[in-house]
Design an enzyme around this catalytic site. Structure first.
Site, PDB file in Angstrom:
ATOM      1  N   LYS A 130       0.339  16.115  -9.335  1.00 29.13           N
ATOM      2  CA  LYS A 130       1.269  15.822 -10.424  1.00 29.13           C
ATOM      3  C   LYS A 130       2.173  17.021 -10.711  1.00 29.13           C
ATOM      4  CE  LYS A 130       0.204  11.540 -11.410  1.00 29.13           C
ATOM      5  NZ  LYS A 130       1.183  10.442 -11.247  1.00 29.13           N
TER       6      LYS A 130
ATOM      7  N   TYR B 265      -5.493  15.739  -8.863  1.00 27.97           N
ATOM      8  CA  TYR B 265      -4.552  15.166  -9.818  1.00 27.97           C
ATOM      9  C   TYR B 265      -3.612  16.238 -10.359  1.00 27.97           C
ATOM     10  CZ  TYR B 265      -2.908  12.016 -13.518  1.00 27.97           C
ATOM     11  OH  TYR B 265      -2.136  11.221 -14.336  1.00 27.97           O
TER      12      TYR B 265
ATOM     13  N   ASP C 291       0.881  -1.165   0.000  1.00 26.64           N
ATOM     14  CA  ASP C 291       0.000   0.000   0.000  1.00 26.64           C
ATOM     15  C   ASP C 291       0.919   1.214   0.000  1.00 26.64           C
ATOM     16  OD1 ASP C 291      -1.584   2.200   0.604  1.00 26.64           O
ATOM     17  OD2 ASP C 291      -2.711   1.198   2.194  1.00 26.64           O
ATOM     18  N   VAL C 292       0.992   1.905  -1.128  1.00 30.77           N
ATOM     19  CA  VAL C 292       1.992   2.962  -1.282  1.00 30.77           C
ATOM     20  C   VAL C 292       1.694   4.201  -0.448  1.00 30.77           C
ATOM     21  CG1 VAL C 292       2.644   2.195  -3.586  1.00 30.77           C
ATOM     22  CG2 VAL C 292       0.865   3.951  -3.324  1.00 30.77           C
TER      23      VAL C 292
ATOM     24  N   ASN D 100       5.272   4.898 -10.628  1.00 29.71           N
ATOM     25  CA  ASN D 100       4.263   4.964 -11.678  1.00 29.71           C
ATOM     26  C   ASN D 100       2.833   5.146 -11.162  1.00 29.71           C
ATOM     27  OD1 ASN D 100       3.609   4.391 -14.701  1.00 29.71           O
ATOM     28  ND2 ASN D 100       2.266   2.993 -13.576  1.00 29.71           N
TER      29      ASN D 100
END
Length: 266
Positions: A166, A162, A68-69, A95
């Site tokens: 990002k 997002y 679980d990142v 990624n």
């Protein structure tokens, strides 16, 4: 064999449900094909194992790892596993990313829960994966970190979390580059444009109740180069170049892989 005898961690080496090949899986396959030993990391162990099996068909070396990142201790365990298994870590490829599937929305509609979730997956994971791999790379006096951001950074994109996360990833990658250059570590970031991947196309088809063909056609029409989206292989090939010795003097770079969309700002 441009990555012969190197050890790579690909975070997000599984993929979302749907047709085609995701960026992470394509990258894991490409790194293995070029000689790297690959730790295929994903929250969905079965999907990561599918990637490993695809690598094995071509006599590559890979192992699946569940993480679980959003949890720092699991990212630490991920790095420790690769290091204990193969004795070094040469490449960290981040990624993972989520937008609509994480509840992302336009500003007036976004919830705190969705924002926190997207931030943890998209940005926190990238930062803490780097934190845990850097001591190994510094000791080696070598290493490559590749972060996958998005063309959402420099073009119009309506969903708050997002775009914000990002964009932050680009600044963080630049910071990694200049703070670790003295150790022989390179850090670069890729901005994929409109890609024909399960996460991008199938998720939108489900969310907006359209057919996959409709979503494909709409996205293809927006791509300057040949009016056709890219694929996971395009991102993977860019990552391969950045990971290889061919890019040994390249660090701190933001590389659009977007079929010409980067020249059409705003």
């Amino acid at each position: 064999m441009r990555l012969k005898d190197r050890v790579a961690i690909v975070v997000g080496a599984g993929q979302s449900p749907g047709e085609g090949m995701g960026n992470g899986r394509a990258t894991a396959l490409t790194f293995a094909r070029e000689g790297a030993k690959v730790l295929c990391v994903d929250h969905n162990l079965a999907s990561a194992q599918e990637t490993v099996e695809m690598i094995g068909v071509n006599q590559g070396t890979a192992v699946a790892f569940k993480a679980d990142v959003t949890k720092g201790d699991e990212l630490e365990a991920m790095v420790a596993d690769a290091h204990a298994r193969w004795g070094r870590v040469d490449i960290l490829h981040n990624n993972v990313g989520v937008s609509l599937a994480g509840g992302d929305a336009e500003l007036l509609d976004i919830t705190e829960e969705a924002f926190d979730r997207c931030t943890a997956i998209n940005l926190k994971s990238c930062i803490f994966a780097a934190k845990h791999v850097l001591p190994i790379m510094r000791a080696q006096q070598s290493g490559v970190i590749i972060n996958i951001s998005s063309m959402a950074v420099i073009t119009t994109y309506p969903y708050v979390a997002y775009k914000a996360t990002k964009s932050a990833m680009v600044s963080f990658t630049e910071q990694l580059a200049y703070q670790n250059a003295q150790y022989g570590i390179r850090a670069n970031v890729i901005l994929p444009g409109l890609m024909n991947t399960p996460m991008a196309v199938d998720t939108r088809a489900r969310t907006f109740k359209k057919s996959r063909a409709e979503v494909e056609a709409e996205r293809d029409s927006k791509v300057p180069l040949r009016k056709k989206m890219g694929t996971g292989w395009d991102v993977a090939n860019a990552a391969l170049f950045l990971a290889s010795d061919e890019a040994s003097f390249i660090t701190g770079v933001t590389l659009p892989v977007a079929g010409g969309a980067s020249v059409r700002r705003g």
